[in-house]
Scaffold this active site. Structure first.
Site, PDB file in Angstrom:
ATOM      1  N   LYS A 166       8.496   3.068  17.368  1.00  0.00           N
ATOM      2  CA  LYS A 166       9.393   4.188  17.014  1.00  0.00           C
ATOM      3  C   LYS A 166       8.850   5.560  17.403  1.00  0.00           C
ATOM      4  O   LYS A 166       9.604   6.521  17.428  1.00  0.00           O
ATOM      5  CB  LYS A 166       9.683   4.171  15.518  1.00  0.00           C
ATOM      6  CG  LYS A 166       8.499   4.519  14.637  1.00  0.00           C
ATOM      7  CD  LYS A 166       8.897   4.467  13.175  1.00  0.00           C
ATOM      8  CE  LYS A 166       7.684   4.540  12.281  1.00  0.00           C
ATOM      9  NZ  LYS A 166       8.021   4.382  10.873  1.00  0.00           N
ATOM     10  N   TYR A 189      -3.893   1.152  -4.559  1.00  0.00           N
ATOM     11  CA  TYR A 189      -2.643   1.626  -3.964  1.00  0.00           C
ATOM     12  C   TYR A 189      -1.872   2.495  -4.959  1.00  0.00           C
ATOM     13  O   TYR A 189      -1.214   2.009  -5.879  1.00  0.00           O
ATOM     14  CB  TYR A 189      -1.777   0.437  -3.503  1.00  0.00           C
ATOM     15  CG  TYR A 189      -2.439  -0.439  -2.450  1.00  0.00           C
ATOM     16  CD1 TYR A 189      -3.574  -0.012  -1.755  1.00  0.00           C
ATOM     17  CD2 TYR A 189      -1.938  -1.702  -2.139  1.00  0.00           C
ATOM     18  CE1 TYR A 189      -4.191  -0.815  -0.802  1.00  0.00           C
ATOM     19  CE2 TYR A 189      -2.546  -2.509  -1.176  1.00  0.00           C
ATOM     20  CZ  TYR A 189      -3.676  -2.052  -0.526  1.00  0.00           C
ATOM     21  OH  TYR A 189      -4.288  -2.846   0.424  1.00  0.00           O
ATOM     22  N   LEU A 215       1.015  -3.855  12.513  1.00  0.00           N
ATOM     23  CA  LEU A 215       1.814  -2.833  13.219  1.00  0.00           C
ATOM     24  C   LEU A 215       0.973  -1.604  13.566  1.00  0.00           C
ATOM     25  O   LEU A 215       1.527  -0.584  13.992  1.00  0.00           O
ATOM     26  CB  LEU A 215       2.995  -2.375  12.346  1.00  0.00           C
ATOM     27  CG  LEU A 215       4.012  -3.441  11.936  1.00  0.00           C
ATOM     28  CD1 LEU A 215       5.203  -2.781  11.226  1.00  0.00           C
ATOM     29  CD2 LEU A 215       4.499  -4.228  13.139  1.00  0.00           C
ATOM     30  N   GLY A 251       3.375  -3.678   5.841  1.00  0.00           N
ATOM     31  CA  GLY A 251       3.768  -2.609   4.915  1.00  0.00           C
ATOM     32  C   GLY A 251       5.169  -2.126   5.253  1.00  0.00           C
ATOM     33  O   GLY A 251       5.578  -2.140   6.413  1.00  0.00           O
ATOM     34  N   TRP A 276       0.832  -1.212   0.000  1.00  0.00           N
ATOM     35  CA  TRP A 276       0.000   0.000   0.000  1.00  0.00           C
ATOM     36  C   TRP A 276       0.872   1.270   0.000  1.00  0.00           C
ATOM     37  O   TRP A 276       0.732   2.144  -0.855  1.00  0.00           O
ATOM     38  CB  TRP A 276      -0.934  -0.034   1.216  1.00  0.00           C
ATOM     39  CG  TRP A 276      -1.963   1.053   1.242  1.00  0.00           C
ATOM     40  CD1 TRP A 276      -2.197   1.983   0.256  1.00  0.00           C
ATOM     41  CD2 TRP A 276      -2.916   1.319   2.271  1.00  0.00           C
ATOM     42  NE1 TRP A 276      -3.241   2.803   0.621  1.00  0.00           N
ATOM     43  CE2 TRP A 276      -3.696   2.422   1.840  1.00  0.00           C
ATOM     44  CE3 TRP A 276      -3.193   0.742   3.506  1.00  0.00           C
ATOM     45  CZ2 TRP A 276      -4.727   2.951   2.625  1.00  0.00           C
ATOM     46  CZ3 TRP A 276      -4.226   1.264   4.281  1.00  0.00           C
ATOM     47  CH2 TRP A 276      -4.977   2.354   3.846  1.00  0.00           C
ATOM     48  N   GLN A 319      -8.889 -11.939   4.095  1.00  0.00           N
ATOM     49  CA  GLN A 319      -7.969 -10.913   4.602  1.00  0.00           C
ATOM     50  C   GLN A 319      -8.699 -10.001   5.574  1.00  0.00           C
ATOM     51  O   GLN A 319      -9.802  -9.531   5.275  1.00  0.00           O
ATOM     52  CB  GLN A 319      -7.427 -10.107   3.408  1.00  0.00           C
ATOM     53  CG  GLN A 319      -6.133  -9.413   3.725  1.00  0.00           C
ATOM     54  CD  GLN A 319      -5.536  -8.617   2.579  1.00  0.00           C
ATOM     55  OE1 GLN A 319      -5.256  -7.447   2.741  1.00  0.00           O
ATOM     56  NE2 GLN A 319      -5.309  -9.242   1.447  1.00  0.00           N
TER      57      GLN A 319
HETATM   58  N1  LIG Z   1      -7.430  -5.575   2.343  1.00  0.00           N
HETATM   59  C1  LIG Z   1      -7.447  -4.387   2.875  1.00  0.00           C
HETATM   60  O1  LIG Z   1      -8.466  -3.703   2.938  1.00  0.00           O
HETATM   61  C2  LIG Z   1      -6.170  -3.845   3.479  1.00  0.00           C
HETATM   62  C3  LIG Z   1      -6.207  -2.687   4.291  1.00  0.00           C
HETATM   63  C4  LIG Z   1      -4.999  -2.233   4.830  1.00  0.00           C
HETATM   64  C5  LIG Z   1      -3.827  -2.901   4.561  1.00  0.00           C
HETATM   65  N2  LIG Z   1      -3.822  -3.999   3.740  1.00  0.00           N
HETATM   66  C6  LIG Z   1      -2.572  -4.691   3.366  1.00  0.00           C
HETATM   67  O2  LIG Z   1      -1.800  -4.888   4.496  1.00  0.00           O
HETATM   68  C7  LIG Z   1      -0.539  -4.217   4.368  1.00  0.00           C
HETATM   69  C8  LIG Z   1      -0.076  -3.778   5.745  1.00  0.00           C
HETATM   70  O3  LIG Z   1      -0.965  -2.867   6.339  1.00  0.00           O
HETATM   71  P1  LIG Z   1      -0.625  -1.359   6.515  1.00  0.00           P
HETATM   72  O4  LIG Z   1       0.426  -1.035   5.519  1.00  0.00           O
HETATM   73  O5  LIG Z   1      -1.892  -0.591   6.518  1.00  0.00           O
HETATM   74  O6  LIG Z   1      -0.071  -1.194   7.962  1.00  0.00           O
HETATM   75  P2  LIG Z   1       1.151  -1.735   8.814  1.00  0.00           P
HETATM   76  O7  LIG Z   1       1.791  -2.901   8.171  1.00  0.00           O
HETATM   77  O8  LIG Z   1       0.600  -1.873  10.178  1.00  0.00           O
HETATM   78  O9  LIG Z   1       2.150  -0.473   8.820  1.00  0.00           O
HETATM   79  C9  LIG Z   1       2.962  -0.197   7.732  1.00  0.00           C
HETATM   80  C10 LIG Z   1       3.751   1.085   7.953  1.00  0.00           C
HETATM   81  O10 LIG Z   1       4.446   1.044   9.196  1.00  0.00           O
HETATM   82  C11 LIG Z   1       5.770   1.622   9.056  1.00  0.00           C
HETATM   83  N3  LIG Z   1       6.717   0.545   9.310  1.00  0.00           N
HETATM   84  C12 LIG Z   1       6.758  -0.698   8.748  1.00  0.00           C
HETATM   85  N4  LIG Z   1       7.742  -1.449   9.264  1.00  0.00           N
HETATM   86  C13 LIG Z   1       8.368  -0.691  10.176  1.00  0.00           C
HETATM   87  C14 LIG Z   1       9.455  -0.919  11.064  1.00  0.00           C
HETATM   88  N5  LIG Z   1      10.085  -2.090  11.091  1.00  0.00           N
HETATM   89  N6  LIG Z   1       9.837   0.088  11.857  1.00  0.00           N
HETATM   90  C15 LIG Z   1       9.203   1.271  11.843  1.00  0.00           C
HETATM   91  N7  LIG Z   1       8.142   1.552  11.042  1.00  0.00           N
HETATM   92  C16 LIG Z   1       7.717   0.574  10.219  1.00  0.00           C
HETATM   93  C17 LIG Z   1       5.855   2.141   7.618  1.00  0.00           C
HETATM   94  O11 LIG Z   1       5.393   3.498   7.549  1.00  0.00           O
HETATM   95  P3  LIG Z   1       6.289   4.785   8.049  1.00  0.00           P
HETATM   96  O12 LIG Z   1       7.714   4.474   7.787  1.00  0.00           O
HETATM   97  O13 LIG Z   1       5.741   5.927   7.273  1.00  0.00           O
HETATM   98  O14 LIG Z   1       5.958   4.922   9.533  1.00  0.00           O
HETATM   99  C18 LIG Z   1       4.834   1.270   6.897  1.00  0.00           C
HETATM  100  O15 LIG Z   1       4.311   1.860   5.746  1.00  0.00           O
HETATM  101  C19 LIG Z   1      -0.826  -3.116   3.331  1.00  0.00           C
HETATM  102  O16 LIG Z   1       0.348  -2.632   2.713  1.00  0.00           O
HETATM  103  C20 LIG Z   1      -1.734  -3.882   2.397  1.00  0.00           C
HETATM  104  O17 LIG Z   1      -0.999  -4.739   1.556  1.00  0.00           O
HETATM  105  C21 LIG Z   1      -4.981  -4.479   3.220  1.00  0.00           C
END
Ligand SMILES: NC(=O)c1ccc[n+]([C@@H]2O[C@H](COP(=O)([O-])OP(=O)(O)OC[C@H]3O[C@@H](n4cnc5c(N)ncnc54)[C@H](OP(=O)(O)O)[C@@H]3O)[C@@H](O)[C@H]2O)c1
Length: 321
Positions: free
Chosen positions: A221, A58, A213, A286, A21, A177
């Site tokens: 962080k 996305y 996360l 993500g 995303w 999902q």
């Molecule tokens: N099906 C659906 O409706 C739906 C909805 C939401 C998500 N998703 C899928 O799930 C994936 C994950 O969800 P999400 O991206 O919303 O949230 P997430 O995985 O909870 O958070 C991702 C964000 O956290 C930060 N991050 C990631 N790893 C890190 C680390 N090791 N240390 C520090 N910061 C870190 C990054 O942003 P910063 O660096 O800017 O802080 C990253 O973009 C999406 O990319 C998508 O593929 C699906």
């Protein structure tokens, strides 16, 4: 990295998936750069990630382009999971779920063209229909795409238990999902019962848990209240506002301390906890940069350490919302 075969399918994927995303470059702030995104995707691949989750939403298709460029020929060796059914209004800012058979087909064909493949590994309905198409019609449309070889498997995202049960009754659902994290546990109510009603039996469908996360919050962080630009969806996420954030931050301290104790990144502990649940096949995490990926893939090992999972269960239980 560990791998799992999704129940009822021939799909084997890594237990940590790369969520694309943010690399779409929209709604995640002003610090997304394609060169970092490409490096992050390639690092994930080097570290054994074989599942990449994208969507037409996305970055209006840009995430697909980043994946295609980053993976190159390796695209055929991994599972690229995408989504279907989101229709933009003229402004390009507001999207609605339209799941009539004709749009499911049109949107699927657009993804095939954008990703440059003849068959999509996994096509997931992005969210429930906001028009009046019955789920049955959408499922029939997906079955037809499968028969024609345009998709290998299909799934649903963000549905409630009765609709998930309906889709499972059809016998062809590959993946479900849903959001799930130490601080977002509604999956554990009726949904997990539908997925795995018998504790001893295998799950009825593969579950991809996302937002493990809490959009970066559980990486530990943010020690002070972050200020996000309006281009970042977290500026409108109440978990990142004043009192709520500071309450959460106190609880995240517990997670950070545990991470120090077990010598793993805090992000890996948070995602590893979600992955440790028996109903969850894979966590989608993500990332914008390789260093984040390097921490996140550690979730695979964390989830396989019972003593760490036990500690995390206690910390999750101490969260009071
Ligand atoms: N099906 C659906 O409706 C739906 C909805 C939401 C998500 N998703 C899928 O799930 C994936 C994950 O969800 P999400 O991206 O919303 O949230 P997430 O995985 O909870 O958070 C991702 C964000 O956290 C930060 N991050 C990631 N790893 C890190 C680390 N090791 N240390 C520090 N910061 C870190 C990054 O942003 P910063 O660096 O800017 O802080 C990253 O973009 C999406 O990319 C998508 O593929 C699906």
């Amino acid at each position: 990295m560990r791998y799992v075969t999704l129940p009822g399918t021939d799909l084997e994927v890594s237990v940590v998936g790369f969520g694309a995303w943010a690399v779409g470059g929209k709604w995640w702030g002003d610090d997304v750069r394609d060169e970092d995104s490409i490096a992050a995707v390639r690092r994930a691949r080097e570290l054994g990630v074989t599942l990449f989750d994208t969507a037409p939403l996305y970055g209006h298709g840009h995430a697909d382009e980043v994946l295609k460029q980053a993976l190159g020929d390796a695209m055929g060796e991994v599972t690229v999971a995408t989504k279907v059914g989101v229709r933009w209004d003229g402004s390009g800012e507001h999207a609605e779920s339209d799941l009539c058979a004709a749009y499911v087909r049109e949107d699927c064909e657009a993804s095939l063209r954008r990703l440059g493949v003849e068959t999509l590994d996994l096509l997931q309905v992005h969210w429930p229909c906001e028009h009046d198409t019955p789920l049955e019609e959408t499922l029939e449309a997906l079955c037809a795409l499968k028969r024609e070889g345009k998709i290998r498997h299909f799934g649903l995202c963000n549905y409630a238990a009765p609709e998930l049960e309906q889709a499972l009754a059809g016998g062809d659902l590959g993946v479900f999902q849903t959001p799930y994290s130490m601080i977002r546990r509604e999956f554990e109510d009726e949904l997990s019962q539908v997925v795995k009603p018998d504790a001893k039996a295998e799950a009825r469908v593969g579950v991809f848990a996302y937002e493990t996360l809490a959009r970066g919050l559980l990486s530990g962080k943010f020690r002070t209240l972050p200020r996000f630009p309006q281009s970042d969806l977290r500026a409108r996420d109440p978990r990142y506002w004043g009192t709520r954030f500071f309450r959460l931050a106190r609880w995240v301290d517990l997670l950070r301390q545990a991470a120090e104790r077990v010598d793993e990144p805090t992000a890996a502990l948070a995602a590893g906890w979600a992955l440790s649940r028996p109903e969850v096949s894979t966590v989608l995490i993500g990332a914008k940069r390789p260093a984040q990926v390097e921490q996140n893939v550690r979730a695979s090992d964390v989830a396989a350490r019972p003593e760490v999972v036990h500690l995390l269960d206690r910390i999750a239980g101490a969260y009071r919302g």
